[in-house]
Write an enzyme that holds these catalytic residues in place. Structure first.
Site, mmCIF file in Angstrom:
data_model
loop_
_atom_site.group_PDB
_atom_site.id
_atom_site.type_symbol
_atom_site.label_atom_id
_atom_site.label_comp_id
_atom_site.label_asym_id
_atom_site.label_seq_id
_atom_site.Cartn_x
_atom_site.Cartn_y
_atom_site.Cartn_z
ATOM 1 N N LYS A 83 0.845 -1.192 0.000
ATOM 2 C CA LYS A 83 0.000 0.000 0.000
ATOM 3 C C LYS A 83 0.887 1.251 0.000
ATOM 4 O O LYS A 83 1.963 1.262 0.615
ATOM 5 C CB LYS A 83 -0.894 -0.034 1.235
ATOM 6 C CG LYS A 83 -1.966 1.035 1.303
ATOM 7 C CD LYS A 83 -2.835 0.808 2.528
ATOM 8 C CE LYS A 83 -3.988 1.796 2.608
ATOM 9 N NZ LYS A 83 -4.872 1.488 3.759
ATOM 10 N N SER B 216 -9.432 1.590 2.606
ATOM 11 C CA SER B 216 -8.515 2.426 1.862
ATOM 12 C C SER B 216 -7.448 1.647 1.093
ATOM 13 O O SER B 216 -6.706 2.234 0.310
ATOM 14 C CB SER B 216 -7.841 3.404 2.829
ATOM 15 O OG SER B 216 -7.091 2.731 3.824
ATOM 16 N N SER C 97 -10.021 -1.179 6.391
ATOM 17 C CA SER C 97 -9.298 -0.845 5.163
ATOM 18 C C SER C 97 -8.520 -1.983 4.524
ATOM 19 O O SER C 97 -8.095 -1.871 3.380
ATOM 20 C CB SER C 97 -8.359 0.344 5.407
ATOM 21 O OG SER C 97 -9.104 1.522 5.594
#
Length: 577
Positions: free
Chosen positions: A137, A212, A236
């Protein structure tokens, strides 16, 4: 910076990103926008060789064996996943930083080490754990590479040092090759920012990939990565895992080291963000978790929990050795009743577990709405100021909506705050303390509530794990993921939660609308009226397996039991709901 300046910064950053993609991997035969499901496109596009396809379709445990035995080289495996990642990016816009040349150089070093010494480098470089490419990420720092977090202000500011997890992965022999897209601020259950744009769902590109860690979810679903690392403060890791039909683990606070990552709302330590894996198999979840904790991260991260991998916990010694477990199904949270596909996933999971000889009872939710309100107040205490400080240097607007209209920069407000988390103006320090005290107290109530189930399980133990929805719906259209309650509850409680795909997807015939129920509140009525199976076509159906705090080993083991039961059940008795 002026508004013109920040847009020029975005244009330059996107140009630089495009230049990192090998030119001979840029496709001229991409599917039209009318083709929504693109999951099978990578294997049909012509870029991947037969070996590339074989490598990228191989589950993590088998990949590791072939790497350790020299059947496939690290260069071959890294090249295959890099190519597929670039294909995925052209389909759903899932990548931020692409550094394939650097990755291939690293892979060549690992291959040479194995060839000259006959030994692998660390547990991620072969053995029975893993040695393979890993995607990250965007917020996970790699020295010399940007971590923009979707902020224009952070473009062109490469990290000065690695995050601790990056050091651990490289010590273990992993190959890092791409970083993945996120929403601006991270505090969204969808993925869009001004720097890199929007990530779509590969099963239906009109639907969100979640957030996210939405870039990771889409990338892993398209098999452009065997394991991706995301973060989870309110779902997330699990929301993108659920919406993209893959596995994802939210461990407890501090089990995986977070030191050295960038983040929103740093200093907020009442509900902590955690790092966790997204992958196409539970073997990948186990391999990652076991390898990282073996490196004793608590010696380098003061917030990391001192807890080595426990084989006894993995063998479910505290859960009757796994021979007959008692699961409890959370059919709804008392706030929002899930849509028909979500309920069908729960029903099929129940049938599968009963057929496997386990017991299944109902879970009674306790004060879930109070947990949701506490989380909103804690996150919102200083969120608006945090976002303003982050965006002020560039002058970019704070993203206030994940709807498609947000891509029209000309209509965006300049001083808004995302509507997902009230209150925008925050609360006083004293008021925050009261909320945190309330959170502590209701956590105690929930623990007592769980322990009391020992009277009804018939095993002599409390419920072993909860089977929960991941959301009140499967992946919704862009801008329509309005709640993260079914994941946030476990963050506030700090319970371990593992997403498992059921193998089902939305069926236009089976998942027809149900008659209206007695609505719990106006939001529940809105959610009911929102449902139309055509809207959610092909979206995967998933569930969560939830355990107590720091029960990662047990939840991975119970996840394996649930996963095997589902696979067997759906093979023998396909869904007829």
């Amino acid at each position: 910076m002026t508004s013109i300046h920040w847009r020029e910064t975005v244009a330059q950053k996107r140009k630089e990103q495009a230049a990192t993609i090998p030119k001979n991997w840029i496709l001229e035969n991409l599917p039209s926008n009318e083709i929504l499901n693109v999951v099978d496109f990578p294997e049909k596009c012509g870029l991947l060789t037969f070996k590339d396809i074989a490598i990228t379709n191989t589950e993590v445990d088998v990949l590791l064996e072939k790497l350790a035995n020299g059947i496939w080289s690290s260069v071959e495996v890294t090249t295959a996943f890099s190519k597929r990642a670039v294909i995925a990016h052209q389909l759903v816009n899932c990548l931020t930083e692409i550094f394939i040349d650097r990755a291939l150089a690293r892979a060549a070093e690992l291959d040479n080490h194995l060839k000259t010494t006959g030994k692998v480098v660390g547990p991620l470089h072969g053995s029975n754990l893993m040695r393979l490419p890993i995607s990250l990420k965007d917020q996970i720092n790699i020295k010399g590479i940007d971590s923009t977090m979707g902020y224009v202000s952070w473009v062109g500011k490469p990290a000065a040092k690695n995050a601790l997890l990056v050091d651990i992965l490289e010590e273990c022999g992993a190959v890092l090759y791409v970083k993945t897209n996120i929403p601006q601020t991270l505090m969204w259950p969808e993925t869009f920012n001004h720097v890199f744009g929007r990530t779509s769902n590969p099963y239906n590109r009109t639907l969100t990939s979640g957030g996210s860690s939405g870039g990771e979810g889409a990338l892993v679903a398209l098999r452009g990565s065997p394991i991706g690392i995301g973060s989870d403060i309110g779902g997330s890791v699990r929301i993108p895992s659920a919406f993209n039909g893959i596995y994802g683990l939210r461990g407890s606070y501090g089990r995986i080291p977070y030191a050295g990552c960038v983040n929103s709302m740093e200093g907020q330590d009442s509900i902590l963000s955690v790092l966790g894996p997204l992958t196409n198999s539970i073997a990948g979840v186990k391999a990652f978790t076991k390898a990282v904790v073996a490196k004793k991260p608590w010696l380098k991260d003061p917030l990391a929990v001192r807890k080595p991998w426990s084989e006894d916990e993995y063998k479910l010694v505290d859960h009757g050795n796994g021979t007959k477990l008692c699961f409890a199904v959370l059919w709804n949270d008392g706030v929002t009743v899930p849509h028909p596909p979500v309920t069908r996933g729960l029903v099929e999971t129940k049938h599968a577990l009963l057929a496997a000889g386990h017991q299944v009872i109902d879970w009674t939710p306790l004060k879930h709405e109070e947990f949701y309100k506490a989380a909103g107040a804690i996150w919102g205490a200083a969120a608006a100021e945090d976002y303003r400080v982050a965006t002020a240097p560039s002058g970019e607007p704070v993203v206030a909506s994940m709807e498609l209209s947000a891509e029209d920069l000309s209509v965006l407000p300049t001083n808004s705050v995302p509507s997902f988390r009230p209150p925008a103006n925050g609360i006083s320090a004293y008021e925050l303390w009261q909320v945190q005290k309330k959170k502590r107290d209701i956590r105690q109530e929930y623990l007592d509530h769980w322990n009391a189930t020992a009277a009804v399980t018939g095993t002599g133990r409390p419920v072993d794990a909860i089977i929960s929805p991941c959301a009140a719906y499967v992946a919704p259209p862009h801008g329509m993921n309005k709640s993260a309650g079914y994941t946030t509850i476990w963050n506030v409680l700090d319970y371990t939660a593992l997403v498992i795909p059921t193998g089902l997807s939305v069926d236009l015939t089976i998942d027809s609308p149900r008659p209206a129920h007695a609505f719990l509140n106006p939001a529940d009525k809105t959610n009911y009226e929102f449902y139309n199976p055509v809207t959610f076509k092909d979206a995967p159906i998933t569930i969560q397996v939830v355990g107590r705090t720091l029960e990662e080993e047990a939840i991975i083991a119970m996840g394996e039991i649930v996963d095997a039961a589902l696979k067997k059940h759906l093979t023998i008795s396909p869904s007829n709901l």
